[in-house]
Structure formats: structure tokens, C-alpha cells
Design a protein around this motif. Structure first.
Motif, PDB file in Angstrom:
ATOM      1  N   GLY A   1       0.788  -1.226   0.000  1.00  0.00           N
ATOM      2  CA  GLY A   1       0.000   0.000   0.000  1.00  0.00           C
ATOM      3  C   GLY A   1       0.817   1.273   0.000  1.00  0.00           C
ATOM      4  N   ALA A   2       2.162   1.157  -0.008  1.00  0.00           N
ATOM      5  CA  ALA A   2       3.020   2.345   0.064  1.00  0.00           C
ATOM      6  C   ALA A   2       2.952   3.151  -1.224  1.00  0.00           C
ATOM      7  CB  ALA A   2       4.467   1.925   0.329  1.00  0.00           C
ATOM      8  N   MET A   3       2.846   4.467  -1.064  1.00  0.00           N
ATOM      9  CA  MET A   3       2.937   5.411  -2.189  1.00  0.00           C
ATOM     10  C   MET A   3       2.232   4.880  -3.442  1.00  0.00           C
ATOM     11  SD  MET A   3       6.851   6.846  -1.719  1.00  0.00           S
ATOM     12  CE  MET A   3       7.313   7.793  -0.255  1.00  0.00           C
ATOM     13  N   PRO A   4       0.924   4.734  -3.407  1.00  0.00           N
ATOM     14  CA  PRO A   4       0.208   4.061  -4.502  1.00  0.00           C
ATOM     15  C   PRO A   4       0.275   4.775  -5.845  1.00  0.00           C
ATOM     16  CG  PRO A   4      -1.320   5.117  -2.980  1.00  0.00           C
ATOM     17  CD  PRO A   4       0.024   5.167  -2.331  1.00  0.00           C
ATOM     18  N   ALA A   5       0.575   6.089  -5.847  1.00  0.00           N
ATOM     19  CA  ALA A   5       0.627   6.847  -7.110  1.00  0.00           C
ATOM     20  C   ALA A   5       2.053   7.106  -7.580  1.00  0.00           C
ATOM     21  CB  ALA A   5      -0.112   8.174  -6.951  1.00  0.00           C
TER      22      ALA A   5
ATOM     23  N   LEU B   1       3.274  -0.138  -6.778  1.00  0.00           N
ATOM     24  CA  LEU B   1       2.526  -0.738  -7.878  1.00  0.00           C
ATOM     25  C   LEU B   1       2.369   0.172  -9.095  1.00  0.00           C
ATOM     26  CD1 LEU B   1      -0.252  -2.590  -5.836  1.00  0.00           C
ATOM     27  CD2 LEU B   1       1.985  -3.428  -6.605  1.00  0.00           C
ATOM     28  N   SER B   2       2.697   1.465  -8.957  1.00  0.00           N
ATOM     29  CA  SER B   2       2.584   2.390 -10.097  1.00  0.00           C
ATOM     30  C   SER B   2       3.939   2.827 -10.624  1.00  0.00           C
ATOM     31  CB  SER B   2       1.766   3.625  -9.703  1.00  0.00           C
ATOM     32  OG  SER B   2       0.437   3.283  -9.339  1.00  0.00           O
TER      33      SER B   2
ATOM     34  N   PRO C   1       9.700  -1.364 -14.239  1.00  0.00           N
ATOM     35  CA  PRO C   1      10.052   0.042 -14.479  1.00  0.00           C
ATOM     36  C   PRO C   1      11.352   0.170 -15.254  1.00  0.00           C
ATOM     37  CG  PRO C   1      10.594  -0.574 -12.241  1.00  0.00           C
ATOM     38  CD  PRO C   1       9.834  -1.745 -12.822  1.00  0.00           C
ATOM     39  N   GLU C   2      11.476   1.263 -15.981  1.00  0.00           N
ATOM     40  CA  GLU C   2      12.729   1.599 -16.652  1.00  0.00           C
ATOM     41  C   GLU C   2      13.779   1.925 -15.604  1.00  0.00           C
ATOM     42  OE1 GLU C   2      14.513   5.284 -19.376  1.00  0.00           O
ATOM     43  OE2 GLU C   2      12.365   5.126 -18.978  1.00  0.00           O
ATOM     44  N   PHE C   3      15.032   1.504 -15.836  1.00  0.00           N
ATOM     45  CA  PHE C   3      16.124   1.875 -14.940  1.00  0.00           C
ATOM     46  C   PHE C   3      17.151   2.721 -15.687  1.00  0.00           C
ATOM     47  CE2 PHE C   3      20.515   1.017 -13.499  1.00  0.00           C
ATOM     48  CZ  PHE C   3      20.447   1.704 -12.302  1.00  0.00           C
ATOM     49  N   GLU C   4      17.615   3.792 -15.053  1.00  0.00           N
ATOM     50  CA  GLU C   4      18.639   4.650 -15.636  1.00  0.00           C
ATOM     51  C   GLU C   4      19.709   4.955 -14.599  1.00  0.00           C
ATOM     52  OE1 GLU C   4      19.295   9.165 -17.444  1.00  0.00           O
ATOM     53  OE2 GLU C   4      17.280   8.456 -16.979  1.00  0.00           O
ATOM     54  N   LEU C   5      20.964   4.726 -14.957  1.00  0.00           N
ATOM     55  CA  LEU C   5      22.094   5.160 -14.146  1.00  0.00           C
ATOM     56  C   LEU C   5      22.598   6.457 -14.762  1.00  0.00           C
ATOM     57  CD1 LEU C   5      24.180   4.915 -11.945  1.00  0.00           C
ATOM     58  CD2 LEU C   5      25.484   3.346 -13.407  1.00  0.00           C
ATOM     59  N   SER C   6      22.290   7.562 -14.125  1.00  0.00           N
ATOM     60  CA  SER C   6      22.594   8.872 -14.681  1.00  0.00           C
ATOM     61  C   SER C   6      24.095   9.104 -14.770  1.00  0.00           C
ATOM     62  CB  SER C   6      21.945   9.970 -13.837  1.00  0.00           C
ATOM     63  OG  SER C   6      22.287  11.248 -14.325  1.00  0.00           O
ATOM     64  N   THR C   7      24.523   9.743 -15.836  1.00  0.00           N
ATOM     65  CA  THR C   7      25.936  10.085 -15.995  1.00  0.00           C
ATOM     66  C   THR C   7      26.295  11.385 -15.275  1.00  0.00           C
ATOM     67  OG1 THR C   7      25.423  11.227 -18.070  1.00  0.00           O
ATOM     68  CG2 THR C   7      26.099   8.917 -18.214  1.00  0.00           C
ATOM     69  N   SER C   8      25.307  12.151 -14.898  1.00  0.00           N
ATOM     70  CA  SER C   8      25.561  13.393 -14.162  1.00  0.00           C
ATOM     71  C   SER C   8      25.722  13.083 -12.682  1.00  0.00           C
ATOM     72  CB  SER C   8      24.426  14.388 -14.376  1.00  0.00           C
ATOM     73  OG  SER C   8      23.202  13.858 -13.911  1.00  0.00           O
ATOM     74  N   GLN C   9      26.260  14.040 -11.941  1.00  0.00           N
ATOM     75  CA  GLN C   9      26.471  13.883 -10.511  1.00  0.00           C
ATOM     76  C   GLN C   9      25.735  14.983  -9.760  1.00  0.00           C
ATOM     77  OE1 GLN C   9      30.760  13.976 -10.173  1.00  0.00           O
ATOM     78  NE2 GLN C   9      30.913  11.761 -10.425  1.00  0.00           N
TER      79      GLN C   9
END
Length: 401
Positions: A310-314, A339-340, A384-392
Motif C-alpha cells: 500500500g506504500a505510495m500508490p501513485a 505498484l505504479s 520500471p525503466e532503470f537509468e544510471l545517470s551520468t551526471s552527478q
């Protein structure tokens, strides 16, 4: 020629890009009301805009420039009808900002770090105030902030290096007292000031005793400009808040529950926690956050964050900031309960404005970060899509005692 001059005089809105040799022609637009100027950064000579003082019909003035300097009339006394003055794009500006003679000025944005004028309290028509640095050797300007009761949007910074001739307690008391008077605020941002490449967060526990009257506040950004020992209780009274950005040394589960249950309109939460938490933060269905869609968690103790049913449903986006060397090599627990969730982004942290170079160890950490969070994303039911950002992301240095 007469026809051309008459035509120019009829123009009410003007946007110009160029160098200093075109500035004198502004006099031909004597009835212009909206003026936007972009100063060419290649100009060798200072750009003199004192002529603007003669455009008495101006309501809106925006100046962008990256040249060596831009000269603007110190008092702009001729612009009695001016409502918006935006100088945020100027790097070097000689303006002294004696603006008390502008009775209609409602929106004022200045270059980041411009000293707040002592007489700012005289400009009572102001609704937007951006870019000023609060002086730490005088209280007059800070006290004057409290007289700007029409303000709805306030953003300021403070200098690194401490108070000069004043006690820190007196300075913080004056700031707290002024903020207590700004009942019409809808947006409040406190930014760190970059001095000699060092970004420093203000130790802000003195603001924990605020009794904020701004119950209509929709955005509060204190994440990198301030650090609290713990989440101030008064945040739970800001029931209209939609965006919250905050940093603290210690965040307890009860603090997160306070934010989640007392702020029903919150759609964006950015939480920065120093070091490794001492207790787990468990977010479940009873913790609130019913409409939260974006959660930014900046902490090296990722395993101390857990989600239950039930955590953070949206929630659609989860962004995680960590130091690859201090990180506990784990992902938050219970991600499958979101779930979202549509996207997970991981970003490295850097400190004090200095970019860290990736060594061989750093490259190994990058591979480990990608492995841990990509695996977590792949096992979630929402994929979900995963992204490892190149920025810091900059983490501020903490103010010294």
C-alpha cells in the motif's frame, strides 16, 4: 525616415539580441512596455544600458548577458511604471538596486549572490523576490524582508564564512522573525551560496522554532540550502504543500509519517539524509503519500528505506542519490510494493561543487550500482525503466561550528 521612426514609436513589445552598438536605438522605442534584451557575450566593451531610464512606459524589463559587464542605471528612477525587473541572466552588474522609487515593482529577480539592500522593506508591492544573498554583517535588510507581506514567491541564499560583527543567534532570530510575518508565501527556496567552489549548507536548527503563517505554501525547498538536526514539526502544518525538498541529519519513521499523513496534496518529495540512518524508515499504506508521484531519496544507507504493501500508490518515479564509496551496496527493500512505479533513476553524489573523478574503483562501483538496481527493477511487477545517470548531484558541505 519619419515614417520609420513613427512606426518604431508604436511598438509596445520588443526583444533584441546584439552588441553595444545597437543600444542607442532603444530611444526610438519610446513607448515600449515590454523589453527583453540579450547581450552578446562577445562584446569587448561594457554594455551601457543607462538609456533604459528614459523608457518611461516600461512595465517589463528582462536583461540577459554574459559579456564583461553590463551597466544599468543605479536607481532606475525613470521607470515609475515598471512591474517586472529580471536581471537573473547578468553575470556582472553594476546596479546598486536602490529600487525604492519604483512604486509598482512586483517581480524582482537579480543575479545570484547580489547583496540584499538594507531598504528592501520599502518596496512593499513586491510579490516575487529572487536571487539575493542575505547580508551577515547587518540586520536591516533581513528585518525589511518581514515588511514585504505581499510576497508570494521568495528565493534567497546566504554567504559562506559566518557573521561579521553579529552573533549567529541574532542573525537567525531576525530571519526567523521576518519569515514568521510572510503569510502570503506560496513558494520559498533557500539556496546554498557557492564561494570558492564550496557549496555550504546553513545549519538551520534555529528555524525549527518557526510558527509559519504561510499555510498556503505550495513549494518549500530547503534541501541543499539548509540542514536540520531533524525534520521540523511545523512542516506538518503546511497542508497545501505540493513540493517539499528538505535535508536533515536524522530522519525517523515518525518524521516520514508526519510528512505523508499531514500533507495530503504532496506530489513531490526530496529527502536528503546525512550519512547512514540509525533507524529504518518503513513506508506503508498507513503512512500516507496517497498522491505522491515523484520521490527523491539522497542517502548512502539505501537498505534503511523499506516499502510495505500500500506504500505510495501513485508513485511513478523514484530517484536515488548515493556516494559509490559510502553506499551500503543495497537497494531499498520492498520495491515490489510500489505498484505504479515506472522509472528508477540512480545518480552519484559529489561534494562541495567539486566533481569526483572516477578511478578504477569508481568504475567498479558504477558496475555494482548498475547491477544492483537493474536487477531490482527487472524483478518488479511493473517492470520500471532503470537509468544510471551520468551526471552527478552536488551534496553541500556542512557549515562548521
Amino acid at each position: 525616415m519619419t515614417t520609420a521612426v513613427n512606426y518604431l514609436a508604436q511598438i509596445r513589445s520588443l526583444s533584441m539580441l546584439g552588441q553595444s552598438n545597437w543600444v542607442p536605438s532603444l530611444l526610438e522605442f519610446k513607448f515600449v512596455r515590454v523589453l527583453s534584451l540579450a547581450i552578446n557575450g562577445r562584446a569587448e566593451m561594457p554594455v551601457d544600458l543607462t538609456i533604459i531610464n528614459q523608457l518611461s512606459q516600461l512595465r517589463y524589463l528582462k536583461v540577459l548577458g554574459i559579456g564583461k559587464s553590463t551597466i544599468i542605471p543605479c536607481q532606475i528612477r525613470g521607470l515609475r511604471l515598471l512591474e517586472t525587473l529580471d536581471l537573473s541572466g547578468i553575470f556582472f552588474c553594476s546596479i546598486s538596486l536602490e529600487i525604492v522609487d519604483m512604486p509598482r515593482l512586483s517581480h524582482l529577480t537579480v543575479p545570484h549572490g547580489t547583496r540584499l539592500p538594507d531598504r528592501i522593506g520599502k518596496v512593499k508591492s513586491l510579490r516575487t523576490l529572487h536571487g539575493f544573498m542575505l547580508p551577515m554583517d547587518s540586520l536591516e535588510g533581513i528585518i525589511g524582508l518581514g515588511e514585504l507581506t505581499a510576497l508570494s514567491d521568495l528565493e534567497f541564499s546566504f554567504p559562506n564564512g559566518g557573521c561579521t560583527g553579529l552573533s549567529k543567534a541574532a542573525w537567525m532570530t531576525a530571519l526567523s522573525t521576518s519569515l514568521d510575518k510572510l503569510g502570503n508565501l506560496k513558494q520559498l527556496r533557500v539556496n546554498p551560496f557557492d564561494v570558492f567552489k564550496q557549496v555550504v549548507a546553513l545549519r538551520a536548527d534555529a528555524l525549527s522554532s518557526l510558527s509559519p503563517p504561510f499555510r498556503n505554501l505550495e513549494l518549500l525547498d530547503l534541501k541543499y540550502g539548509c540542514t536540520f538536526s531533524q525534520v521540523p514539526r511545523w512542516i506538518g502544518h503546511l497542508h497545501s504543500l505540493r513540493e517539499l525538498y528538505i535535508g536533515a541529519k536524522r530522519v525517523l519513521e515518525e518524521d516520514v509519517a508526519l510528512i505523508g499523513t499531514r500533507l495530503p496534496s504532496l506530489i513531490i518529495l526530496s529527502l536528503r539524509i546525512l550519512g547512514i540512518p540509525t533507524e529504518r524508515i518503513v513506508i506503508g499504506g498507513s503512512t500516507g503519500f496517497l498522491v505522491l508521484s515523484w520521490f527523491w531519496f539522497d542517502c548512502d544507507g539505501m537498505s534503511f528505506l523499506a516499502f510495505e504493501a500500500g506504500a505510495m500508490p501513485a508513485l511513478r518515479e523514484l530517484e536515488l542519490v548515493l556516494d559509490g564509496h559510502e553506499w551500503d551496496k543495497a537497494a531499498p527493500a520492498g520495491l515490489h510494493h510500489l505498484l505504479s512505479l515506472e522509472k528508477i533513476t540512480t545518480m552519484r553524489a559529489r561534494y562541495g561543487g567539486k566533481r569526483q573523478r572516477l578511478t578504477a574503483t569508481g568504475e567498479d562501483d558504477t558496475a555494482l550500482i548498475r547491477s544492483v538496481f537493474q536487477e531490482a527493477a527487472d524483478t518488479l511487477p511493473t517492470r520500471p525503466e532503470f537509468e544510471l545517470s551520468t551526471s552527478q548531484k552536488i551534496r553541500p558541505m556542512e557549515e562548521e561550528d
